[in-house]
Design an enzyme around this catalytic site. Structure first.
Site, mmCIF file in Angstrom:
data_model
loop_
_atom_site.group_PDB
_atom_site.id
_atom_site.type_symbol
_atom_site.label_atom_id
_atom_site.label_comp_id
_atom_site.label_asym_id
_atom_site.label_seq_id
_atom_site.Cartn_x
_atom_site.Cartn_y
_atom_site.Cartn_z
ATOM 1 N N GLU A 195 -1.750 17.681 -12.501
ATOM 2 C CA GLU A 195 -2.065 18.077 -13.876
ATOM 3 C C GLU A 195 -3.527 18.473 -14.081
ATOM 4 O OE1 GLU A 195 0.261 15.974 -16.883
ATOM 5 O OE2 GLU A 195 -1.410 16.245 -18.259
ATOM 6 N N LYS B 263 4.821 11.198 -11.525
ATOM 7 C CA LYS B 263 3.901 10.406 -12.361
ATOM 8 C C LYS B 263 4.512 9.026 -12.535
ATOM 9 C CE LYS B 263 1.798 13.575 -15.660
ATOM 10 N NZ LYS B 263 1.712 13.755 -17.117
ATOM 11 N N HIS C 212 10.257 8.754 -28.760
ATOM 12 C CA HIS C 212 9.455 9.813 -28.142
ATOM 13 C C HIS C 212 10.039 11.209 -28.405
ATOM 14 C CE1 HIS C 212 7.020 11.835 -25.093
ATOM 15 N NE2 HIS C 212 8.141 12.343 -24.588
ATOM 16 N N ARG D 35 0.043 22.468 -15.327
ATOM 17 C CA ARG D 35 1.024 21.431 -15.671
ATOM 18 C C ARG D 35 0.913 21.015 -17.142
ATOM 19 N NH1 ARG D 35 2.957 16.316 -11.823
ATOM 20 N NH2 ARG D 35 4.353 15.378 -13.328
ATOM 21 N N LYS E 255 10.588 22.425 -14.414
ATOM 22 C CA LYS E 255 9.585 21.378 -14.181
ATOM 23 C C LYS E 255 9.087 21.432 -12.735
ATOM 24 C CE LYS E 255 7.829 16.871 -14.776
ATOM 25 N NZ LYS E 255 7.808 15.606 -15.449
ATOM 26 N N ARG F 6 0.819 -1.245 0.000
ATOM 27 C CA ARG F 6 0.000 0.000 0.000
ATOM 28 C C ARG F 6 0.838 1.273 0.000
ATOM 29 N NH1 ARG F 6 -3.236 -3.392 3.136
ATOM 30 N NH2 ARG F 6 -4.971 -4.062 1.846
ATOM 31 N N GLU G 106 13.302 17.604 -25.001
ATOM 32 C CA GLU G 106 12.569 18.078 -23.818
ATOM 33 C C GLU G 106 13.216 19.353 -23.273
ATOM 34 O OE1 GLU G 106 9.712 16.915 -22.837
ATOM 35 O OE2 GLU G 106 9.653 14.983 -23.860
ATOM 36 N N HIS H 263 3.773 17.994 -27.473
ATOM 37 C CA HIS H 263 3.419 16.602 -27.207
ATOM 38 C C HIS H 263 2.084 16.177 -27.804
ATOM 39 C CE1 HIS H 263 6.816 16.882 -24.553
ATOM 40 N NE2 HIS H 263 6.690 15.640 -24.138
ATOM 41 N N ASN I 170 3.120 19.892 -21.852
ATOM 42 C CA ASN I 170 2.802 19.086 -23.042
ATOM 43 C C ASN I 170 3.052 19.827 -24.342
ATOM 44 O OD1 ASN I 170 2.078 16.912 -21.522
ATOM 45 N ND2 ASN I 170 -0.083 17.519 -21.394
ATOM 46 N N HIS J 282 2.730 13.010 -29.550
ATOM 47 C CA HIS J 282 2.108 11.733 -29.166
ATOM 48 C C HIS J 282 1.388 11.099 -30.353
ATOM 49 C CE1 HIS J 282 1.969 12.704 -24.605
ATOM 50 N NE2 HIS J 282 3.025 11.995 -24.918
HETATM 51 N N1 LIG Z 1 6.752 9.894 -15.423
HETATM 52 C C1 LIG Z 1 6.861 10.909 -16.243
HETATM 53 O O1 LIG Z 1 6.578 12.073 -15.909
HETATM 54 C C2 LIG Z 1 7.375 10.664 -17.633
HETATM 55 C C3 LIG Z 1 7.725 11.731 -18.458
HETATM 56 C C4 LIG Z 1 8.262 11.461 -19.718
HETATM 57 C C5 LIG Z 1 8.431 10.149 -20.131
HETATM 58 N N2 LIG Z 1 8.061 9.119 -19.301
HETATM 59 C C6 LIG Z 1 8.269 7.729 -19.689
HETATM 60 O O2 LIG Z 1 9.663 7.518 -19.829
HETATM 61 C C7 LIG Z 1 9.862 6.429 -20.728
HETATM 62 C C8 LIG Z 1 10.980 6.784 -21.672
HETATM 63 O O3 LIG Z 1 12.144 7.017 -20.911
HETATM 64 P P1 LIG Z 1 13.592 6.898 -21.554
HETATM 65 O O4 LIG Z 1 13.613 7.668 -22.807
HETATM 66 O O5 LIG Z 1 14.539 7.203 -20.489
HETATM 67 O O6 LIG Z 1 13.634 5.382 -22.025
HETATM 68 P P2 LIG Z 1 14.223 4.042 -21.363
HETATM 69 O O7 LIG Z 1 14.048 4.030 -19.911
HETATM 70 O O8 LIG Z 1 13.652 2.924 -22.143
HETATM 71 O O9 LIG Z 1 15.776 4.171 -21.683
HETATM 72 C C9 LIG Z 1 16.185 4.153 -23.031
HETATM 73 C C10 LIG Z 1 17.309 3.142 -23.256
HETATM 74 O O10 LIG Z 1 18.517 3.658 -22.704
HETATM 75 C C11 LIG Z 1 19.140 2.663 -21.896
HETATM 76 N N3 LIG Z 1 19.904 3.407 -20.887
HETATM 77 C C12 LIG Z 1 19.460 4.028 -19.778
HETATM 78 N N4 LIG Z 1 20.447 4.699 -19.178
HETATM 79 C C13 LIG Z 1 21.562 4.472 -19.899
HETATM 80 C C14 LIG Z 1 22.910 4.903 -19.790
HETATM 81 N N5 LIG Z 1 23.304 5.746 -18.832
HETATM 82 N N6 LIG Z 1 23.802 4.452 -20.711
HETATM 83 C C15 LIG Z 1 23.396 3.645 -21.724
HETATM 84 N N7 LIG Z 1 22.149 3.217 -21.892
HETATM 85 C C16 LIG Z 1 21.231 3.631 -20.989
HETATM 86 C C17 LIG Z 1 18.001 1.843 -21.364
HETATM 87 O O11 LIG Z 1 18.449 0.571 -20.980
HETATM 88 C C18 LIG Z 1 17.079 1.798 -22.576
HETATM 89 O O12 LIG Z 1 17.484 0.778 -23.451
HETATM 90 C C19 LIG Z 1 8.539 6.180 -21.416
HETATM 91 O O13 LIG Z 1 7.970 5.017 -20.895
HETATM 92 C C20 LIG Z 1 7.687 7.388 -21.036
HETATM 93 O O14 LIG Z 1 6.316 7.078 -20.962
HETATM 94 C C21 LIG Z 1 7.557 9.356 -18.066
#
Ligand SMILES: NC(=O)c1ccc[n+]([C@@H]2O[C@H](COP(=O)([O-])OP(=O)(O)OC[C@H]3O[C@@H](n4cnc5c(N)ncnc54)[C@H](O)[C@@H]3O)[C@@H](O)[C@H]2O)c1
Length: 364
Positions: free
Chosen positions: A240, A146, A267, A244, A230, A124, A188, A251, A248, A255
């Site tokens: 949001e 998030k 992305h 917030r 941020k 929980r 971003e 986006h 976007n 998206h």
């Molecule tokens: N929670 C939020 O507010 C929020 C905001 C934006 C995006 N997201 C989410 O984030 C995700 C995308 O995140 P991402 O772009 O970091 O992708 P990811 O976490 O898939 O990482 C991308 C790739 O990089 C590799 N990697 C990570 N760190 C590394 C490093 N230091 N050296 C080499 N390789 C490395 C990972 O293993 C992966 O293969 C999506 O699921 C999206 O929905 C969430």
């Protein structure tokens, strides 16, 4: 009839600190000891990050006497699902974790979203820390609380708001990040400049070379500014409900491009095209000066970020994506538009015909 009220009004302090620097992980053990976020720690990571940084990270903490274990899952968006999440929860139980345990998300946004979601529902709700290792996670997903997983109907459709207890951003991790992943985060950062800070935007224009060569001090500044922007927005609107939404910018169309490509298109690349499209929309609607619009396109070009629709994607499929979002939002989709760099606003009514015209200008 008896009436008994359950009075749950309370003020909860969910504030936390973001630590940013190059090679700062040696500062973590004293902070863990001081804050006692958990009586034991479990690092959640993906297999790629585990190989590159996981073992060293864990040995860092264990050498300082912090009890820590590590669990990993296959890297990539495909792993961001409920089955892997349940598997992790079962492993936590197997390790004897309880409500006093604290998770550490070591990885990109996928790891952060998964670990955050797991922390929000395990027993929980338990504490977690973010140690983001991609640029995107350092400037975006690790801050704001998030969390979530994807289901076959769409991305992030199951999730929670659950704030971390602290975020440790070590820019050293970026030294192993592939260029394509680095670009995802850059898009971003450009967005932050556009929605809030002419200073950051100008900095990006002036320091292009140093940013692309990942010079530590320059990245520290750009990441720090992005986090500041941020966090200011999250402080005003944690869940949001309103402001917030300006995060976007780029986006709505971004998206739709991701969805139209069946999430094969990265992305940040989709957001880059979205930034240009939404800037051009702002220009076409008479809000944004043409020169400023050119400046935005030039900065995206300087970072070699995509500015044209991916081959094979039709603007019809992108429009369909936007319309699906519109239906979900009961006919009202808020576009974030710009009046200038640093001056965003929400606009509900944007004609489909105009979006179509703008998308046509982005066909290769
Ligand atoms: N929670 C939020 O507010 C929020 C905001 C934006 C995006 N997201 C989410 O984030 C995700 C995308 O995140 P991402 O772009 O970091 O992708 P990811 O976490 O898939 O990482 C991308 C790739 O990089 C590799 N990697 C990570 N760190 C590394 C490093 N230091 N050296 C080499 N390789 C490395 C990972 O293993 C992966 O293969 C999506 O699921 C999206 O929905 C969430």
């Amino acid at each position: 009839m008896k009436q008994i009220s359950v009075d749950l009004r309370k003020r909860v302090n969910k504030s936390y600190d973001i630590y940013i620097g190059h090679h700062i992980l040696d500062r973590m053990p004293p902070l863990l000891a001081r804050h006692k976020w958990g009586d034991r720690y479990v690092v959640i990571t993906d297999e790629t990050v585990y190989e590159l940084h996981g073992k060293e990270f864990v040995s860092h903490l264990s050498k300082a006497g912090i009890p820590v274990e590590i669990l990993s899952f296959p890297a990539g968006e495909k792993s961001k699902n409920i089955n892997i999440l349940i598997g992790l929860a079962e492993k936590l139980i197997g390790l004897g974790c309880d409500r006093g345990s604290c998770l550490i998300a070591l990885g990109g946004g996928v790891v952060g979203d998964m670990a955050g979601f797991l922390a929000s529902i395990f027993m929980r709700g338990i504490a977690y820390l973010q140690v983001p290792t991609t640029l995107l996670a350092q400037v975006d997903s690790s801050i704001g609380g998030k969390t979530g997983v994807d289901i076959k109907e769409g991305k992030n459709l199951i999730g929670t708001f659950h704030q971390p207890r602290a975020v440790f951003i070590d820019t050293f991790f970026l030294s192993t990040l592939p260029d394509e992943e680095f670009k995802n985060g850059l898009a971003e950062i450009v967005k932050y400049g556009l929605i809030e800070s002419r200073g950051l935007f100008q900095f990006l224009e002036e320091k292009r070379e140093e940013i692309l060569s990942r010079k530590a001090e320059v990245l520290d500044y750009a990441i720090g500014e992005s986090c500041r922007i941020k966090k200011n927005i999250v402080e005003l609107d944690e869940c949001e409900a309103g402001i917030r939404k300006v995060l976007n910018f780029g986006h709505t169309i971004g998206h739709a491009i991701e969805r139209a490509s069946n999430y094969r298109y990265p992305h940040g690349h989709a957001v880059s095209i979205g930034i240009l499209a939404e800037s051009r929309l702002s220009e076409a609607m008479g809000y944004l000066d043409t020169q400023v619009c050119h400046r935005i396109e030039q900065l995206l070009a300087d970072f070699d970020l995509p500015r044209r629709l991916p081959p094979g994607l039709t603007y019809e499929s992108i429009l369909t994506g936007i319309q699906t979002d519109k239906k979900k939002a009961k006919g009202q989709i808020n576009f974030v538009l710009l009046k200038d760099i640093g001056l965003p606003f929400l606009r509900a009514q944007v004609e489909d015909e105009l979006i179509k015209n703008i998308l046509e200008t982005l066909i290769t």
